[in-house]
Design an enzyme around this catalytic site. Sequence first.
Site, PDB file in Angstrom:
ATOM      1  N   ASN A   4      -6.805  -7.181   1.540  1.00  0.00           N
ATOM      2  CA  ASN A   4      -5.970  -8.033   1.442  1.00  0.00           C
ATOM      3  C   ASN A   4      -5.548  -8.962   3.045  1.00  0.00           C
ATOM      4  O   ASN A   4      -5.227 -10.000   2.955  1.00  0.00           O
ATOM      5  CB  ASN A   4      -4.515  -7.839   0.886  1.00  0.00           C
ATOM      6  CG  ASN A   4      -3.628  -6.804   1.506  1.00  0.00           C
ATOM      7  OD1 ASN A   4      -4.370  -6.066   2.407  1.00  0.00           O
ATOM      8  ND2 ASN A   4      -2.486  -6.756   1.253  1.00  0.00           N
TER       9      ASN A   4
ATOM     10  N   GLU B 180      -0.325   3.932   5.333  1.00  0.00           N
ATOM     11  CA  GLU B 180       0.311   2.482   5.052  1.00  0.00           C
ATOM     12  C   GLU B 180       0.241   2.159   3.520  1.00  0.00           C
ATOM     13  O   GLU B 180      -0.818   1.532   3.286  1.00  0.00           O
ATOM     14  CB  GLU B 180      -0.266   1.481   6.113  1.00  0.00           C
ATOM     15  CG  GLU B 180       0.081   1.874   7.675  1.00  0.00           C
ATOM     16  CD  GLU B 180       1.399   1.965   8.227  1.00  0.00           C
ATOM     17  OE1 GLU B 180       2.301   1.529   7.473  1.00  0.00           O
ATOM     18  OE2 GLU B 180       1.641   2.254   9.070  1.00  0.00           O
TER      19      GLU B 180
ATOM     20  N   CYS C 190       1.503  -6.298   1.209  1.00  0.00           N
ATOM     21  CA  CYS C 190       2.473  -5.227   1.342  1.00  0.00           C
ATOM     22  C   CYS C 190       3.946  -5.351   1.583  1.00  0.00           C
ATOM     23  O   CYS C 190       4.631  -5.040   0.981  1.00  0.00           O
ATOM     24  CB  CYS C 190       1.817  -4.004   2.380  1.00  0.00           C
ATOM     25  SG  CYS C 190       1.847  -4.644   3.833  1.00  0.00           S
TER      26      CYS C 190
ATOM     27  N   GLU D 126       1.957   1.850  12.750  1.00  0.00           N
ATOM     28  CA  GLU D 126       1.224   0.876  13.404  1.00  0.00           C
ATOM     29  C   GLU D 126       1.858  -0.015  14.169  1.00  0.00           C
ATOM     30  O   GLU D 126       3.109  -0.215  13.852  1.00  0.00           O
ATOM     31  CB  GLU D 126       0.268   0.254  12.446  1.00  0.00           C
ATOM     32  CG  GLU D 126      -0.893   1.263  11.675  1.00  0.00           C
ATOM     33  CD  GLU D 126      -1.587   0.449  10.612  1.00  0.00           C
ATOM     34  OE1 GLU D 126      -1.388  -0.429  10.022  1.00  0.00           O
ATOM     35  OE2 GLU D 126      -2.908   1.146  10.694  1.00  0.00           O
TER      36      GLU D 126
HETATM   37  P1  NAD Z   1      -6.599   0.480  -2.678  1.00  0.00           P
HETATM   38  O1  NAD Z   1      -5.643   1.584  -2.532  1.00  0.00           O
HETATM   39  O2  NAD Z   1      -7.203   0.036  -4.084  1.00  0.00           O
HETATM   40  O3  NAD Z   1      -7.920   0.499  -1.699  1.00  0.00           O
HETATM   41  C1  NAD Z   1      -7.675   0.731  -0.586  1.00  0.00           C
HETATM   42  C2  NAD Z   1      -9.130   1.137  -0.132  1.00  0.00           C
HETATM   43  O4  NAD Z   1      -9.351   2.566  -0.431  1.00  0.00           O
HETATM   44  C3  NAD Z   1     -10.305   0.705  -0.277  1.00  0.00           C
HETATM   45  O5  NAD Z   1     -11.119   0.606   0.814  1.00  0.00           O
HETATM   46  C4  NAD Z   1     -10.742   1.325  -1.421  1.00  0.00           C
HETATM   47  O6  NAD Z   1     -12.260   1.129  -1.835  1.00  0.00           O
HETATM   48  C5  NAD Z   1     -10.454   2.918  -0.980  1.00  0.00           C
HETATM   49  N1  NAD Z   1     -10.337   3.722  -2.011  1.00  0.00           N
HETATM   50  C6  NAD Z   1     -10.017   3.776  -3.219  1.00  0.00           C
HETATM   51  N2  NAD Z   1     -10.131   4.888  -3.746  1.00  0.00           N
HETATM   52  C7  NAD Z   1     -10.301   5.834  -2.750  1.00  0.00           C
HETATM   53  C8  NAD Z   1     -10.377   7.451  -2.645  1.00  0.00           C
HETATM   54  N3  NAD Z   1     -10.120   8.107  -3.628  1.00  0.00           N
HETATM   55  N4  NAD Z   1     -10.726   7.958  -1.399  1.00  0.00           N
HETATM   56  C9  NAD Z   1     -10.927   7.187  -0.286  1.00  0.00           C
HETATM   57  N5  NAD Z   1     -10.955   5.883  -0.410  1.00  0.00           N
HETATM   58  C10 NAD Z   1     -10.384   5.148  -1.463  1.00  0.00           C
HETATM   59  O7  NAD Z   1      -5.661  -0.863  -2.234  1.00  0.00           O
HETATM   60  P2  NAD Z   1      -6.326  -2.539  -2.332  1.00  0.00           P
HETATM   61  O8  NAD Z   1      -6.117  -2.917  -3.560  1.00  0.00           O
HETATM   62  O9  NAD Z   1      -7.255  -2.779  -1.760  1.00  0.00           O
HETATM   63  O10 NAD Z   1      -4.744  -2.872  -1.349  1.00  0.00           O
HETATM   64  C11 NAD Z   1      -3.524  -3.091  -2.017  1.00  0.00           C
HETATM   65  C12 NAD Z   1      -2.537  -2.174  -1.904  1.00  0.00           C
HETATM   66  O11 NAD Z   1      -2.183  -1.805  -0.428  1.00  0.00           O
HETATM   67  C13 NAD Z   1      -1.356  -2.478  -2.127  1.00  0.00           C
HETATM   68  O12 NAD Z   1      -0.600  -1.532  -2.724  1.00  0.00           O
HETATM   69  C14 NAD Z   1      -0.339  -3.061  -0.948  1.00  0.00           C
HETATM   70  O13 NAD Z   1       0.942  -3.029  -0.676  1.00  0.00           O
HETATM   71  C15 NAD Z   1      -1.206  -2.013  -0.041  1.00  0.00           C
HETATM   72  N6  NAD Z   1      -1.205  -2.479   1.270  1.00  0.00           N
HETATM   73  C16 NAD Z   1      -0.147  -1.771   2.347  1.00  0.00           C
HETATM   74  C17 NAD Z   1      -0.190  -2.308   3.699  1.00  0.00           C
HETATM   75  C18 NAD Z   1       0.698  -1.459   4.596  1.00  0.00           C
HETATM   76  O14 NAD Z   1       0.684  -1.768   5.884  1.00  0.00           O
HETATM   77  N7  NAD Z   1       1.451  -0.525   4.379  1.00  0.00           N
HETATM   78  C19 NAD Z   1      -0.750  -3.417   4.085  1.00  0.00           C
HETATM   79  C20 NAD Z   1      -1.734  -3.921   3.103  1.00  0.00           C
HETATM   80  C21 NAD Z   1      -1.802  -3.644   1.740  1.00  0.00           C
END
Ligand code: NAD
Length: 469
Positions: A129, A225, A260, A433
């Site tokens: 995102n 995060e 997020c 961060e």
């Molecule tokens: P996601 O958790 O589906 O994927 C994030 C990353 O993890 C991707 O690169 C994915 O391929 C990888 N991944 C998935 N399963 C894995 C595993 N078992 N082991 C290792 N890697 C794995 O998240 P998304 O849909 O890409 O992003 C949306 C989420 O991220 C929302 O919940 C949002 O709130 C959160 N987010 C948090 C922040 C923050 O700073 N706290 C910032 C942006 C997004």
Amino acid sequence: MIVRENPARPSEVVGSVAETTDVDAVVGRAAAAQRGWAAVGLPERCAAVSAALEPLGPRVDALAELLARESGKPLADCRGEIGFALTFARWACATAPEALADEEVDDGAGRLVQRRVPYGVVAAVTPWNAPVILTLLKVVPALCAGNAVVVKPSPLAPFAVSALLADVARALPPGLVGVVQGGAAVGSALVAHPAVRKVAFTGGEATGRAIAHAAAERLVPSVLELGGNDPAVLLPDAALTDEAMDRLVMASFATSGQVCMAAKRLYVHRSLADRFVAAYLAAAQRVLVTGDPLADGVTMGPLVTRAAADRVRSLLGEGKAHPLGTCLPFGDGYFVEPALVTGLADDAPLVAQEQFGPAVPLLVFDDEDEVVARANAGELGLAASVWSADEERAFALAARLEAGFVFVNTHNRTGMSLRAPFGGVKASGWGREYGVEGLREYAQTCVTHAPAAFRAGGAGSGAAAYPTG
Ligand code: NAD
């Protein structure tokens, strides 16, 4: 093979990239490069990272267009994100020489040296995102601290961030910055690799749990995060000016709500409720134009996938949806018409879950104790905001909210600061961060200590005595 379509026009393929089959080789190259890199002085490392990033300035427009096509974020947002990421990188490279420097005192208590030692290879697993800023937030501090980094971008937005990292990698020792492509299986292989000594993850809660388990299995520390379900609390004296309302609308709907720290639940004092709805709908009319991310003037694009769009629609439930802003023709893109939703109970899915999309619930409250309890319900605690003309009152209420970051009279990216550490409490994760704290995530403090009593000419002390200071 990862093939990514444009979420605004699904028949258009933006690009494809082969999945990495040999994660071990990429991590191995990183580990080999890290040894020499750690031996380079801290100021020289920071200068080299800064120099590696500088040529990206003129490439912002091209990278932004690629990011808009793969992620569905409006072009201006993509330019803004990449520009901000480079601003952060410059700040980090300028701040790290002092923030990560060794510290030495030599006084009446003894000689104490605290060294900030890199971990080795850092694994950075990032979401789609805001892929550029969320990647540089990890890569730049980690490199400055003397680590190597292997990044796994999201398969939903792999291209802009990989192009940028390829340029950076070329300007640094070979192998120091690696990229592996793929989804959960490649991410798991990276996190589980024995040479990875620190894991930095941004993404969803469920993935965070899997990564925390895998890292804990090897006793490797992590920065997580995760998601948020951020409340925005409008006290009775909150200003409902056009400017404040425009900011509040964008706090929820930037990136179609897929942020997020978006304002995901609006708690409005009962005395404001009617005026609020009118002011909010008017603001949305001014600032929300939903349409093709590449079209001029569009401020909200599609969702990232068809499944994400279907999920947001399914969350609307029993509430009354007030459509917001202007919608241009959608075609078959993954669009969801933005809405303010009224009439929902606190346990409705749109209130209780992170919606990660363009539908925001409006909830009415009567007093501060009540709103604190309702805002703090649930397991997530990323960010929150308090809106009031009385700053003291706002700061006092902020201290009662369970959130890692509370904005006052704003919410989302307009309230961030490079110097302010960002991260969650409760199930929104751990570690920070931004800020000096964010830089120090990538170094471990190791100590050398000669107590005064045992130095040449020292008075000595009991053979097993505790220190007195
Ligand atoms: P996601 O958790 O589906 O994927 C994030 C990353 O993890 C991707 O690169 C994915 O391929 C990888 N991944 C998935 N399963 C894995 C595993 N078992 N082991 C290792 N890697 C794995 O998240 P998304 O849909 O890409 O992003 C949306 C989420 O991220 C929302 O919940 C949002 O709130 C959160 N987010 C948090 C922040 C923050 O700073 N706290 C910032 C942006 C997004």
